[in-house]
Design a protein around this motif. Sequence first.
Motif, PDB file in Angstrom:
ATOM      1  N   VAL A 188       0.949  -1.180  -0.026  1.00  0.00           N
ATOM      2  CA  VAL A 188      -0.213   0.065   0.187  1.00  0.00           C
ATOM      3  C   VAL A 188       0.522   1.065   0.226  1.00  0.00           C
ATOM      4  N   GLY A 189       0.968   1.916  -1.108  1.00  0.00           N
ATOM      5  CA  GLY A 189       1.713   3.067  -1.272  1.00  0.00           C
ATOM      6  C   GLY A 189       2.835   2.992  -2.245  1.00  0.00           C
ATOM      7  N   GLY A 190       3.115   3.664  -3.241  1.00  0.00           N
ATOM      8  CA  GLY A 190       4.163   3.575  -4.148  1.00  0.00           C
ATOM      9  C   GLY A 190       5.078   4.648  -4.325  1.00  0.00           C
ATOM     10  N   GLY A 191       5.565   5.025  -3.227  1.00  0.00           N
ATOM     11  CA  GLY A 191       6.807   6.051  -3.132  1.00  0.00           C
ATOM     12  C   GLY A 191       7.820   5.203  -2.927  1.00  0.00           C
ATOM     13  N   GLN A 192       8.860   5.697  -2.458  1.00  0.00           N
ATOM     14  CA  GLN A 192      10.237   4.921  -2.667  1.00  0.00           C
ATOM     15  C   GLN A 192      10.226   3.427  -1.620  1.00  0.00           C
ATOM     16  N   ALA A 193       9.394   3.754  -0.676  1.00  0.00           N
ATOM     17  CA  ALA A 193       9.259   2.547   0.262  1.00  0.00           C
ATOM     18  C   ALA A 193       8.784   1.581  -0.556  1.00  0.00           C
ATOM     19  N   GLY A 194       7.556   1.854  -1.052  1.00  0.00           N
ATOM     20  CA  GLY A 194       6.670   0.766  -1.827  1.00  0.00           C
ATOM     21  C   GLY A 194       7.680   0.227  -2.829  1.00  0.00           C
ATOM     22  N   VAL A 211      -0.385  -0.633  -4.779  1.00  0.00           N
ATOM     23  CA  VAL A 211      -1.642   0.317  -5.094  1.00  0.00           C
ATOM     24  C   VAL A 211      -1.160   1.799  -4.618  1.00  0.00           C
ATOM     25  N   ASP A 212      -1.580   2.674  -5.194  1.00  0.00           N
ATOM     26  CA  ASP A 212      -1.190   3.977  -4.714  1.00  0.00           C
ATOM     27  C   ASP A 212      -2.464   4.960  -5.109  1.00  0.00           C
ATOM     28  N   LYS A 213      -3.069   5.554  -4.032  1.00  0.00           N
ATOM     29  CA  LYS A 213      -4.256   6.497  -4.565  1.00  0.00           C
ATOM     30  C   LYS A 213      -4.088   7.736  -5.664  1.00  0.00           C
ATOM     31  N   HIS A 214      -2.872   8.077  -5.674  1.00  0.00           N
ATOM     32  CA  HIS A 214      -2.418   9.120  -6.668  1.00  0.00           C
ATOM     33  C   HIS A 214      -2.595   8.565  -7.975  1.00  0.00           C
ATOM     34  N   GLU A 215      -2.709   9.847  -8.785  1.00  0.00           N
ATOM     35  CA  GLU A 215      -3.093   9.440 -10.401  1.00  0.00           C
ATOM     36  C   GLU A 215      -1.865   8.883 -11.061  1.00  0.00           C
ATOM     37  N   ASP A 219       3.747  10.892  -8.063  1.00  0.00           N
ATOM     38  CA  ASP A 219       2.788  12.168  -7.685  1.00  0.00           C
ATOM     39  C   ASP A 219       3.257  12.325  -6.146  1.00  0.00           C
ATOM     40  N   ASN A 220       3.581  11.386  -5.352  1.00  0.00           N
ATOM     41  CA  ASN A 220       4.052  11.756  -3.946  1.00  0.00           C
ATOM     42  C   ASN A 220       4.953  12.807  -3.788  1.00  0.00           C
ATOM     43  N   TRP A 221       6.037  12.627  -4.855  1.00  0.00           N
ATOM     44  CA  TRP A 221       7.029  13.975  -4.861  1.00  0.00           C
ATOM     45  C   TRP A 221       6.513  15.232  -5.538  1.00  0.00           C
ATOM     46  N   LYS A 223       3.749  16.302  -6.399  1.00  0.00           N
ATOM     47  CA  LYS A 223       2.754  16.990  -5.728  1.00  0.00           C
ATOM     48  C   LYS A 223       3.355  18.007  -4.529  1.00  0.00           C
ATOM     49  N   ARG A 224       4.557  17.866  -4.087  1.00  0.00           N
ATOM     50  CA  ARG A 224       4.946  18.557  -2.889  1.00  0.00           C
ATOM     51  C   ARG A 224       5.336  19.857  -3.666  1.00  0.00           C
ATOM     52  N   TYR A 225       5.540  21.018  -2.570  1.00  0.00           N
ATOM     53  CA  TYR A 225       5.876  22.310  -3.027  1.00  0.00           C
ATOM     54  C   TYR A 225       7.050  22.591  -4.128  1.00  0.00           C
ATOM     55  N   HIS A 226       6.829  23.614  -4.874  1.00  0.00           N
ATOM     56  CA  HIS A 226       7.378  23.769  -6.225  1.00  0.00           C
ATOM     57  C   HIS A 226       8.969  23.574  -6.089  1.00  0.00           C
ATOM     58  N   LEU A 230      16.060  17.283  -2.992  1.00  0.00           N
ATOM     59  CA  LEU A 230      16.451  16.482  -1.820  1.00  0.00           C
ATOM     60  C   LEU A 230      17.288  17.183  -0.794  1.00  0.00           C
ATOM     61  N   HIS A 231      17.337  16.606   0.320  1.00  0.00           N
ATOM     62  CA  HIS A 231      18.387  17.257   1.388  1.00  0.00           C
ATOM     63  C   HIS A 231      19.563  16.446   1.374  1.00  0.00           C
ATOM     64  N   ASN A 232      19.518  15.207   1.111  1.00  0.00           N
ATOM     65  CA  ASN A 232      21.031  14.610   1.062  1.00  0.00           C
ATOM     66  C   ASN A 232      21.465  14.469  -0.297  1.00  0.00           C
ATOM     67  N   GLN A 233      22.807  13.954  -0.453  1.00  0.00           N
ATOM     68  CA  GLN A 233      23.289  14.039  -1.710  1.00  0.00           C
ATOM     69  C   GLN A 233      22.963  12.690  -2.340  1.00  0.00           C
ATOM     70  N   GLU A 277      -7.016   3.441  -3.969  1.00  0.00           N
ATOM     71  CA  GLU A 277      -6.822   3.476  -2.647  1.00  0.00           C
ATOM     72  C   GLU A 277      -7.134   2.461  -1.611  1.00  0.00           C
ATOM     73  N   PHE A 278      -6.284   1.996  -0.691  1.00  0.00           N
ATOM     74  CA  PHE A 278      -6.763   0.905   0.233  1.00  0.00           C
ATOM     75  C   PHE A 278      -7.302   1.540   1.326  1.00  0.00           C
ATOM     76  N   VAL A 279      -8.871   1.054   1.019  1.00  0.00           N
ATOM     77  CA  VAL A 279      -9.720   1.995   2.225  1.00  0.00           C
ATOM     78  C   VAL A 279     -10.015   1.046   3.486  1.00  0.00           C
ATOM     79  N   GLY A 566      10.964   5.317   5.473  1.00  0.00           N
ATOM     80  CA  GLY A 566      12.143   5.511   5.863  1.00  0.00           C
ATOM     81  C   GLY A 566      12.821   6.440   4.799  1.00  0.00           C
ATOM     82  N   SER A 567      14.176   7.119   4.657  1.00  0.00           N
ATOM     83  CA  SER A 567      14.658   7.612   3.898  1.00  0.00           C
ATOM     84  C   SER A 567      15.020   6.775   2.558  1.00  0.00           C
ATOM     85  N   LEU A 568      15.414   7.338   1.743  1.00  0.00           N
ATOM     86  CA  LEU A 568      15.759   6.677   0.396  1.00  0.00           C
ATOM     87  C   LEU A 568      16.861   5.512   0.624  1.00  0.00           C
ATOM     88  N   ALA A 569      17.974   6.011   1.566  1.00  0.00           N
ATOM     89  CA  ALA A 569      18.973   4.860   1.957  1.00  0.00           C
ATOM     90  C   ALA A 569      18.304   3.655   2.713  1.00  0.00           C
TER      91      ALA A 569
HETATM   92  C1  LIG Z   1      11.629  18.813   1.826  1.00  0.00           C
HETATM   93  C2  LIG Z   1      12.174  17.297   1.903  1.00  0.00           C
HETATM   94  C3  LIG Z   1      13.203  16.667   1.781  1.00  0.00           C
HETATM   95  C4  LIG Z   1      13.482  15.555   1.693  1.00  0.00           C
HETATM   96  N1  LIG Z   1      14.801  15.090   1.444  1.00  0.00           N
HETATM   97  C5  LIG Z   1      15.180  13.949   1.587  1.00  0.00           C
HETATM   98  C6  LIG Z   1      16.452  13.468   1.202  1.00  0.00           C
HETATM   99  O1  LIG Z   1      17.435  14.056   0.837  1.00  0.00           O
HETATM  100  N2  LIG Z   1      16.715  12.004   1.148  1.00  0.00           N
HETATM  101  C7  LIG Z   1      15.698  11.064   1.748  1.00  0.00           C
HETATM  102  O2  LIG Z   1      15.963   9.923   1.625  1.00  0.00           O
HETATM  103  N3  LIG Z   1      14.428  11.809   2.236  1.00  0.00           N
HETATM  104  C8  LIG Z   1      14.286  12.952   2.140  1.00  0.00           C
HETATM  105  N4  LIG Z   1      13.005  13.339   2.331  1.00  0.00           N
HETATM  106  C9  LIG Z   1      12.195  12.552   3.273  1.00  0.00           C
HETATM  107  C10 LIG Z   1      11.566  11.198   2.650  1.00  0.00           C
HETATM  108  O3  LIG Z   1      12.396  10.382   1.883  1.00  0.00           O
HETATM  109  C11 LIG Z   1      10.335  11.312   1.994  1.00  0.00           C
HETATM  110  O4  LIG Z   1       9.229  11.784   2.919  1.00  0.00           O
HETATM  111  C12 LIG Z   1       9.495  10.098   1.283  1.00  0.00           C
HETATM  112  O5  LIG Z   1       8.399  10.458   0.502  1.00  0.00           O
HETATM  113  C13 LIG Z   1       9.137   8.749   2.305  1.00  0.00           C
HETATM  114  O6  LIG Z   1       8.740   7.777   1.438  1.00  0.00           O
HETATM  115  P1  LIG Z   1       7.540   7.156   1.541  1.00  0.00           P
HETATM  116  O7  LIG Z   1       7.564   5.959   0.170  1.00  0.00           O
HETATM  117  O8  LIG Z   1       7.836   6.251   2.726  1.00  0.00           O
HETATM  118  O9  LIG Z   1       6.453   7.636   1.446  1.00  0.00           O
HETATM  119  P2  LIG Z   1       5.565   8.679   0.591  1.00  0.00           P
HETATM  120  O10 LIG Z   1       6.409   9.375  -0.287  1.00  0.00           O
HETATM  121  O11 LIG Z   1       4.691   9.654   1.550  1.00  0.00           O
HETATM  122  O12 LIG Z   1       4.588   7.785  -0.302  1.00  0.00           O
HETATM  123  C14 LIG Z   1       3.573   7.191   0.485  1.00  0.00           C
HETATM  124  C15 LIG Z   1       2.594   6.765  -1.118  1.00  0.00           C
HETATM  125  O13 LIG Z   1       1.469   6.102  -0.249  1.00  0.00           O
HETATM  126  C16 LIG Z   1       0.249   6.281  -0.766  1.00  0.00           C
HETATM  127  N5  LIG Z   1      -0.987   6.120   0.044  1.00  0.00           N
HETATM  128  C17 LIG Z   1      -1.054   6.497   1.348  1.00  0.00           C
HETATM  129  N6  LIG Z   1      -2.084   5.934   1.684  1.00  0.00           N
HETATM  130  C18 LIG Z   1      -2.578   5.178   0.867  1.00  0.00           C
HETATM  131  C19 LIG Z   1      -3.736   4.317   0.837  1.00  0.00           C
HETATM  132  N7  LIG Z   1      -4.652   4.248   1.842  1.00  0.00           N
HETATM  133  N8  LIG Z   1      -3.914   3.665  -0.473  1.00  0.00           N
HETATM  134  C20 LIG Z   1      -3.170   3.608  -1.647  1.00  0.00           C
HETATM  135  N9  LIG Z   1      -1.936   4.624  -1.390  1.00  0.00           N
HETATM  136  C21 LIG Z   1      -1.936   5.196  -0.281  1.00  0.00           C
HETATM  137  C22 LIG Z   1       0.380   8.034  -1.260  1.00  0.00           C
HETATM  138  O14 LIG Z   1      -0.238   8.298  -2.166  1.00  0.00           O
HETATM  139  C23 LIG Z   1       1.913   7.857  -1.411  1.00  0.00           C
HETATM  140  O15 LIG Z   1       2.135   7.992  -2.803  1.00  0.00           O
HETATM  141  C24 LIG Z   1      12.574  14.647   2.431  1.00  0.00           C
HETATM  142  C25 LIG Z   1      11.389  15.063   2.553  1.00  0.00           C
HETATM  143  C26 LIG Z   1      11.088  16.387   2.346  1.00  0.00           C
HETATM  144  C27 LIG Z   1       9.591  16.946   2.435  1.00  0.00           C
END
Ligand SMILES: Cc1cc2nc3c(=O)[nH]c(=O)nc-3n(C[C@H](O)[C@H](O)[C@H](O)COP(=O)(O)OP(=O)(O)OC[C@H]3O[C@@H](n4cnc5c(N)ncnc54)[C@H](O)[C@@H]3O)c2cc1C
Length: 594
Positions: A188-194, A211-215, A219-221, A223-226, A230-233, A277-279, A566-569
Motif C-alpha cells: 500500500v503506497g508506491g513511493g520510494q518505500a513501496g 496500489v497508490d491513490k495518486h493518479e 505524484d507523492n513527490w 505534488k509537493r511544493y514547487h 532532496l536534502h542529502n546527496q 486507494e486501500f480503504v 524511511g529515507s531513500l537509503a
Molecule cells: C523537503 C524534503 C526533503 C527531503 N529530502 C530527503 C532526502 O534528501 N533524502 C531522503 O532520503 N529523504 C528525504 N525526504 C524524506 C522522505 O524521503 C520522504 O518523506 C519520502 O517521501 C518517504 O517515502 P515513502 O515512500 O515512505 O512515503 P511517501 O512518499 O509519503 O509515499 C506514500 C505513498 O502512499 C500512498 N498512500 C497513502 N495511503 C494510501 C492508501 N490508503 N491507499 C493507497 N495509497 C496510499 C500515497 O499516495 C503516497 O504515494 C525529504 C522530505 C522532504 C519533505
Amino acid sequence: MRKKKFKELGMDLTSTNLDLVNSWLTRLNTALAVYDITQLSNCFCHDAYWRDLLAFTWSISPSQGNYEIAKELVELQQTIKAHSFCLAQNRTTPRRTTRLGVAVIEAIFYFETELGRGEGVVRLMADEPSKAWTFLTTLYELKGHEEKTGASRPSGEAYSRNFGGANWLDQRKIALSFSEREPVVLVVGGGQAGLAVAARLEQLEIDTLVVDKHEKIGDNWRKRYHSLALHNQIHVNHLPYIPFPSTWPKYIPKDMLANWLEAYTEAMQIKFWTNSEFVCGSYDSAAGQWSATIKESNATEKIIKPRHIIFANGVSGIPYIPSLPGLEDFKGEIIHSEGFSHGGDWEGKKAVVLGTGNSGHDVAQDLRSHNVDTTIIQRGSTTVVSIDPSAKLNYALYDEGPPLEDCDLMASTATYPLIVKGYQLAVEKMAELDKDLIAALIKRGFKYDLGEDQTGHQMKYRRRGGGYYLNAGCSELIIAGEIDLIQFNDIDRFCDEGILMKNGSVVQMDLLVLATGYYSQNELVKRILGDNIAERVGKIWGIGEDGELANMWKKTPQDGLWFMAGSLAQCRIYSKYLALQIKAIEEKLIRKSF
Ligand SMILES: Cc1cc2nc3c(=O)[nH]c(=O)nc-3n(C[C@H](O)[C@H](O)[C@H](O)COP(=O)(O)OP(=O)(O)OC[C@H]3O[C@@H](n4cnc5c(N)ncnc54)[C@H](O)[C@@H]3O)c2cc1C
C-alpha cells in the motif's frame, strides 16, 4: 602487553590486517562449531555490540556485552548452524580506521547458515585485535532462492521469439491485471518505500501488487511544493538495482525524482495500480489471508486477498491540524502544507506559516520569494542544521570510497547506543560549523535546540519524524528580518483578520499555512484496519524497547502485516530484509508468527 596479545594469537607485530581478521574469524568458526560460550565470549570485548539482520534471529535484533552475545549466539546456533566465516572476496579489504573515536580494524566477511548465505562486518579493537567491538551479521540470500541477477539472469525464453504466442508486453499486461489470481503481497503506497520493497520481492519471485491513490506514479513527490529538492546527496539515495545516472545533480529536484520513480517502476516491471486507494481490510487468521478493499478513482471497489500487506503509505499520510483558539473566526484562506504548491498566487499578500520544521521553513521561503509578506510562527524549539557542510556529516561514511553495497553494510552495524554516540559526536561538529548561524537565530528570538541528549536532527527523525530544519536559506531570511518570526506563546488567539497577540496587536494575514505535520502511521492503521489490529501492533516508527525502529521492516505482532518507510537509503537497505522475511515465510522456512 600488546606483544603478549599478538603472541597469544600466534602472530607478531608485522601481522597484517588480513591475518588478524582471518585469525579472528577462525576462532569464531571454531567456537560456534563446538557451541562454546567461553570461547565465543573471548572473541568479543566486554562492551561489544552485535546487530543481526535475519541471519541468526530472523528479525532485526541488537545485543550487547560479550557474554550475552556469546550466550545468544550459542542458543541460536543450535538451529541456525552458521559456519564458514571467511573474509569476503572482492569487497573492501580489511582496513584500519576510527569509528566513534575507537581505533578498529574493519572487515567485511561472508558466512553460511543451514538455510542461507550471509555477509557481515566486524570491527576488531586495533589495540587488542583478538576482540571484536562491533559485529554485524546479515542474511544475504536464501539457498535455492537466489535472485536471478547478473550471470543467472532470466533467459527470457518464456516470451522471446514466441511466434504466435504472448510476447513480453502481453504477459506484462496479464500479470498486471491480476484478473485470475491474487497477489501474494499487497504493497500500500508506491513511493520510494513501496517501490523498493516491490522490486526486491519481484526478484524473489513473490507476486506483488503495489496500489497508490495518486493518479500518476511519482505524484507523492510531484505534488509537493514547487521548490523542493532532496536534502542529502544523490550518491546516498540510489534505489535498489538501478543507480541514478552519474550525470544527475547532487541534490535531486522533486519532479526529477518523481519521473525516476515512474521509469523505475517500468524498468523493474513492478505491478502498480494508480488511482487505487486501500480503504479497509480484515485478516482471516485461519486462512492466513487478508481481505483488502481497494477503491478506484471511479468509486468502484475491488477486493484483493493477499497473504501479506506491506504498509508503505508514508509517515506523512494524514495531515495533522492542531486545535487553534479562534481559528474558526479567521476569514482568509487556511491550507495544510501538504496542499501548498507555490507562493505565486499570493504575491503582494500577507501569509503566516505555522510550524518551523522543514516544511514550514521551505513554504515560508517559497512565499517570500514570490514577494509575499511572510511571517513564521514557532511553536516548539527547533534543531537547525546547514545542508552543507553539517547535514552531510551523517553520511561521511559514504564519502570514504568503498562501493555502495559495502557502505550500506557498514552503516547497518550500529545498535542504539552506538547510533546515539555517533550522532552526538556529529552534532558537536555540526554545532561548531553552524555556530554563527545558530547564534544569529537565537539573537533573533528563534528557539533552538540540539535535540534530546544532544543527538540533533537525525535522532529527532528516528524518534518522532520531525522537529528540525535543514537550512536551505530560510534561516538567513529570518535572521535578516525578511521573514517575520513570532512565538506561538505570544499569541492570544486567531481572529477574523489574522492573529491577535497577547500584547493587543494584530498580525494581519490573507493566508495561513499549517505546517503542523502528520498523524503517525498508527492512526492510519487504526482507520484502515481497525482499533484491534492497531492496538496489537502498537507503536510504528519511533524507538522500540530494544532500541530499533518500532515495527519497521520486520515481523509485527500482526501476522501478515509489515511496515516499510524511511529515507531513500533506509528503503534501499531494509527492503532487502523485509523481502527475504516474506520469501522465507512463503517457502515455509520460518513461521509467520513469533
Ligand atoms: C523537503 C524534503 C526533503 C527531503 N529530502 C530527503 C532526502 O534528501 N533524502 C531522503 O532520503 N529523504 C528525504 N525526504 C524524506 C522522505 O524521503 C520522504 O518523506 C519520502 O517521501 C518517504 O517515502 P515513502 O515512500 O515512505 O512515503 P511517501 O512518499 O509519503 O509515499 C506514500 C505513498 O502512499 C500512498 N498512500 C497513502 N495511503 C494510501 C492508501 N490508503 N491507499 C493507497 N495509497 C496510499 C500515497 O499516495 C503516497 O504515494 C525529504 C522530505 C522532504 C519533505
